[in-house]
Design a protein around this motif. Structure first.
Motif, PDB file in Angstrom:
ATOM      1  N   UNK A  35       0.829  -1.208   0.000  1.00 27.84           N
ATOM      2  CA  UNK A  35       0.000   0.000   0.000  1.00 27.84           C
ATOM      3  C   UNK A  35       0.863   1.257   0.000  1.00 27.84           C
ATOM      4  N   UNK A  36       1.918   1.259   0.800  1.00 29.97           N
ATOM      5  CA  UNK A  36       2.817   2.413   0.831  1.00 29.97           C
ATOM      6  C   UNK A  36       3.476   2.642  -0.523  1.00 29.97           C
ATOM      7  N   UNK A  37       3.974   1.575  -1.137  1.00 26.01           N
ATOM      8  CA  UNK A  37       4.642   1.712  -2.434  1.00 26.01           C
ATOM      9  C   UNK A  37       3.674   2.190  -3.509  1.00 26.01           C
ATOM     10  N   UNK A  38       2.463   1.656  -3.519  1.00 22.71           N
ATOM     11  CA  UNK A  38       1.469   2.090  -4.503  1.00 22.71           C
ATOM     12  C   UNK A  38       1.027   3.531  -4.276  1.00 22.71           C
ATOM     13  N   UNK A  39       1.146   4.002  -3.036  1.00 24.88           N
ATOM     14  CA  UNK A  39       0.799   5.386  -2.724  1.00 24.88           C
ATOM     15  C   UNK A  39       1.925   6.350  -3.093  1.00 24.88           C
ATOM     16  N   UNK A  40       3.045   5.794  -3.557  1.00 22.72           N
ATOM     17  CA  UNK A  40       4.146   6.643  -3.994  1.00 22.72           C
ATOM     18  C   UNK A  40       5.141   6.998  -2.905  1.00 22.72           C
ATOM     19  N   UNK A  41       5.094   6.312  -1.788  1.00 24.23           N
ATOM     20  CA  UNK A  41       6.064   6.552  -0.721  1.00 24.23           C
ATOM     21  C   UNK A  41       7.428   6.057  -1.215  1.00 24.23           C
ATOM     22  N   UNK A  42       8.486   6.842  -1.031  1.00 25.21           N
ATOM     23  CA  UNK A  42       9.814   6.417  -1.503  1.00 25.21           C
ATOM     24  C   UNK A  42      10.254   5.081  -0.897  1.00 25.21           C
ATOM     25  N   UNK A  43      10.983   4.318  -1.686  1.00 26.30           N
ATOM     26  CA  UNK A  43      11.399   2.978  -1.270  1.00 26.30           C
ATOM     27  C   UNK A  43      12.230   3.022   0.011  1.00 26.30           C
ATOM     28  N   UNK A  44      13.092   4.008   0.156  1.00 25.93           N
ATOM     29  CA  UNK A  44      13.928   4.041   1.366  1.00 25.93           C
ATOM     30  C   UNK A  44      13.089   4.265   2.629  1.00 25.93           C
ATOM     31  N   UNK A  45      11.970   4.952   2.497  1.00 28.42           N
ATOM     32  CA  UNK A  45      11.080   5.156   3.653  1.00 28.42           C
ATOM     33  C   UNK A  45      10.373   3.847   3.991  1.00 28.42           C
ATOM     34  N   UNK A  46       9.896   3.150   2.971  1.00 21.65           N
ATOM     35  CA  UNK A  46       9.232   1.860   3.183  1.00 21.65           C
ATOM     36  C   UNK A  46      10.227   0.866   3.785  1.00 21.65           C
ATOM     37  N   UNK A  47      11.455   0.855   3.267  1.00 21.34           N
ATOM     38  CA  UNK A  47      12.490  -0.048   3.786  1.00 21.34           C
ATOM     39  C   UNK A  47      12.744   0.212   5.269  1.00 21.34           C
ATOM     40  N   UNK A  48      12.802   1.475   5.624  1.00 17.70           N
ATOM     41  CA  UNK A  48      13.032   1.833   7.021  1.00 17.70           C
ATOM     42  C   UNK A  48      11.881   1.365   7.901  1.00 17.70           C
ATOM     43  N   UNK A  49      10.662   1.530   7.431  1.00 18.56           N
ATOM     44  CA  UNK A  49       9.485   1.088   8.198  1.00 18.56           C
ATOM     45  C   UNK A  49       9.460  -0.412   8.393  1.00 18.56           C
ATOM     46  N   UNK A  50       9.915  -1.141   7.374  1.00 12.83           N
ATOM     47  CA  UNK A  50       9.911  -2.600   7.452  1.00 12.83           C
ATOM     48  C   UNK A  50      11.095  -3.142   8.236  1.00 12.83           C
ATOM     49  N   UNK A  51      12.068  -2.258   8.527  1.00 11.29           N
ATOM     50  CA  UNK A  51      13.248  -2.700   9.260  1.00 11.29           C
ATOM     51  C   UNK A  51      14.324  -3.289   8.367  1.00 11.29           C
ATOM     52  N   UNK A  52      14.225  -3.061   7.066  1.00 11.61           N
ATOM     53  CA  UNK A  52      15.250  -3.551   6.150  1.00 11.61           C
ATOM     54  C   UNK A  52      16.499  -2.690   6.295  1.00 11.61           C
ATOM     55  N   UNK A  53      17.654  -3.317   6.363  1.00 10.69           N
ATOM     56  CA  UNK A  53      18.913  -2.588   6.512  1.00 10.69           C
ATOM     57  C   UNK A  53      19.265  -1.822   5.248  1.00 10.69           C
ATOM     58  N   UNK A  54      18.807  -2.325   4.112  1.00  8.43           N
ATOM     59  CA  UNK A  54      19.153  -1.734   2.821  1.00  8.43           C
ATOM     60  C   UNK A  54      17.895  -1.686   1.947  1.00  8.43           C
ATOM     61  N   UNK A  55      17.621  -0.557   1.291  1.00  9.64           N
ATOM     62  CA  UNK A  55      16.453  -0.483   0.401  1.00  9.64           C
ATOM     63  C   UNK A  55      16.495  -1.510  -0.739  1.00  9.64           C
ATOM     64  N   UNK A  56      17.674  -2.028  -1.055  1.00  9.77           N
ATOM     65  CA  UNK A  56      17.774  -3.049  -2.104  1.00  9.77           C
ATOM     66  C   UNK A  56      16.972  -4.297  -1.735  1.00  9.77           C
ATOM     67  N   UNK A  57      16.903  -4.601  -0.444  1.00 13.95           N
ATOM     68  CA  UNK A  57      16.099  -5.750  -0.001  1.00 13.95           C
ATOM     69  C   UNK A  57      14.634  -5.497  -0.336  1.00 13.95           C
ATOM     70  N   UNK A  58      14.166  -4.307  -0.031  1.00  6.63           N
ATOM     71  CA  UNK A  58      12.774  -3.942  -0.314  1.00  6.63           C
ATOM     72  C   UNK A  58      12.508  -3.988  -1.810  1.00  6.63           C
ATOM     73  N   UNK A  59      13.443  -3.475  -2.605  1.00  4.31           N
ATOM     74  CA  UNK A  59      13.276  -3.490  -4.056  1.00  4.31           C
ATOM     75  C   UNK A  59      13.200  -4.915  -4.594  1.00  4.31           C
ATOM     76  N   UNK A  60      14.014  -5.811  -4.047  1.00  7.84           N
ATOM     77  CA  UNK A  60      13.974  -7.207  -4.517  1.00  7.84           C
ATOM     78  C   UNK A  60      12.644  -7.862  -4.172  1.00  7.84           C
ATOM     79  N   UNK A  61      12.171  -7.640  -2.947  1.00  8.70           N
ATOM     80  CA  UNK A  61      10.944  -8.302  -2.490  1.00  8.70           C
ATOM     81  C   UNK A  61       9.702  -7.721  -3.163  1.00  8.70           C
ATOM     82  N   UNK A  62       9.693  -6.385  -3.368  1.00  5.29           N
ATOM     83  CA  UNK A  62       8.496  -5.711  -3.868  1.00  5.29           C
ATOM     84  C   UNK A  62       8.651  -5.176  -5.287  1.00  5.29           C
ATOM     85  N   UNK A  63       9.582  -5.728  -6.057  1.00  4.13           N
ATOM     86  CA  UNK A  63       9.791  -5.273  -7.439  1.00  4.13           C
ATOM     87  C   UNK A  63       8.525  -5.434  -8.269  1.00  4.13           C
ATOM     88  N   UNK A  64       7.757  -6.484  -8.030  1.00  4.80           N
ATOM     89  CA  UNK A  64       6.530  -6.709  -8.801  1.00  4.80           C
ATOM     90  C   UNK A  64       5.517  -5.587  -8.578  1.00  4.80           C
TER      91      UNK A  64
END
Length: 104
Positions: A35-64
Motif C-alpha cells: 500500500x505504501x509503495x502504490x501510494x508513492x512513498x519512496x522505497x527508502x522510507x518503506x524499507x526503514x518502516x519494514x526494518x530492512x537494513x538496505x532499500x535493495x532488499x525492499x526493491x527485490x521483495x516488492x519489485x513486482x
C-alpha cells in the motif's frame, strides 16, 4: 470489552457485521508495504518502516509492485494520448524543475 467487538464513536459497543478474514502477521506487513509503495512513498522510507537494513532488499521483495505501478502509469499515459515530454512542453506539469533535474 469482549474479544471480537469494537468501540463505536458514540461509546456503544458494536459487534462487527462480518468477521475479519484470517491473516498472518506477515500478510499484514506485506499489505502495508504494498500500500505504501502504490501510494508513492519512496522505497527508502518503506524499507526503514519494514526494518530492512538496505532499500535493495525492499526493491527485490516488492519489485513486482513497482513494475505493476509503472505499467499502470504507462497505460494511463497512452490512454490520455499525452506523453511525459508533451505534458512538460505544454506546461501541464506542476513541477517542471524536478523533471528537468531528473532528465525528462
Amino acid at each position: 470489552m469482549k474479544a471480537g467487538r469494537v468501540q463505536a464513536k458514540a461509546g456503544r459497543v458494536q459487534a462487527p457485521s462480518e468477521p475479519l478474514p484470517y491473516a498472518r502477521l506477515d500478510d499484514l506487513r506485506h499489505i502495508h508495504a504494498t500500500t505504501l509503495l502504490l501510494a508513492g512513498i519512496p522505497v527508502h522510507v518503506v524499507a526503514s518502516r519494514l526494518g530492512h537494513a538496505d532499500p535493495a532488499i525492499t526493491l527485490r521483495v516488492y519489485a513486482h509492485v513497482i513494475r505493476s505501478a509503472e505499467a499502470a502509469a504507462d497505460v494511463f499515459t497512452k490512454a490520455s494520448g499525452m506523453s511525459l515530454r508533451t505534458s512538460v512542453s505544454k506546461g501541464v506539469s506542476k513541477k517542471p524543475s524536478r523533471m528537468i533535474r531528473e532528465g525528462f
